[in-house]
Design a protein around this motif. Structure first.
Motif: not given
Length: 264
Positions: A5, A12, A60, A104-105, A108-109, A111-112
């Protein structure tokens, strides 16, 4: 396992800072040459977009990423330039939109991503935190090239701490990629960050030492400046050699930059 994080938040912020530099550029300014030979501002942003996309695939869709690796192996000297060239040919508004969506993608990936997961790369596999750190390093380095082309240079921030840590951790890689024996002993590294804080690594009593500013160290390990133009001090023969070959990025040895005033 490291929590990704903090570095994702800093990635970012670094991306947003670069975005502000290019968001309102005229089409002509996208074609300005940067310090990287043959690369314009558009090539720099296209490279970041391409690498963000590859990184997202590694997280991913590892089968799709494996196919990208095969392409790289088929053209090891050209695949990076080819990716930048393809993206730079797009209209600036499309390139900018693709870069924004891709980063952004990827965020998100990451973080998940499951805790402890490791993902394939063109070098050794990486954790989510390591991949985010690598992306921050590249965003900062290519952002320096863009800023240079535009005649602007944002003030350094303590986000550099991630790049410093990566540069220190890749010491052995730098020796290995140059075919040199890896030093057995750890080095002491003492660098002053932009806010004045001292960042230190390695044992205090180490024989080999590197001291100076964090900014100069980051410029060195990203090969954005020649050692001769930086105020970094090495004590010990192995540390001295490291400052000649350091690189924080995967792949073969970089060609680096020529010293200021050198005849090209």
């Amino acid at each position: 396992m490291a929590d990704p994080t903090p570095v994702l938040d800093d990635l970012r912020a670094e991306s947003d800072e670069l975005d502000r530099l290019v968001a309102e550029l005229s089409p002509e300014r996208w074609t300005l040459p940067t310090p990287a030979p043959g690369w314009t501002v558009a090539h720099q942003i296209a490279h970041l977009a391409w690498t963000d996309h590859s990184s997202a695939l590694a997280v991913t869709d590892q089968d799709a990423f494996a196919r990208e690796v095969e392409k790289a192996l088929a053209a090891p000297g050209d695949f990076v330039d080819n990716g930048a060239r393809e993206g730079a040919a797009k209209p600036p508004e499309r390139l900018l939109a693709d870069w924004r969506a891709g980063r952004e993608a990827l965020a998100d990936a990451l973080r998940a991503a499951p805790q402890g997961a490791r993902f394939p790369w063109y070098g050794p596999p990486m954790s989510a935190a390591s991949m985010a750190t690598a992306r921050l390093m590249e965003t900062w380095a290519h952002g320096r090239d863009v800023a240079d082309a535009l005649g602007e240079m944002p003030a350094p921030t303590d986000r550099l701490r991630h790049i410093v840590r990566l540069g220190v951790r890749t010491r052995d890689f730098a020796f290995g990629v140059h075919g040199l024996p890896t030093p057995f002993e750890e080095f002491r590294v003492e660098l002053r960050g932009p806010s004045g804080e001292m960042w230190t690594y390695g044992p205090e009593d180490a024989t080999d030492r590197v001291t100076g500013s964090a900014l100069d160290f980051c410029l060195l390990v990203t090969q954005r400046a020649h050692r001769a133009d930086l105020a970094l001090r090495a004590e010990g023969p192995d540390a001295d050699r490291w400052l000649d070959i350091a690189q924080a990025f995967a792949g073969p040895p970089g060609s680096g930059r020529t010293p200021k005033g050198a005849v090209r």
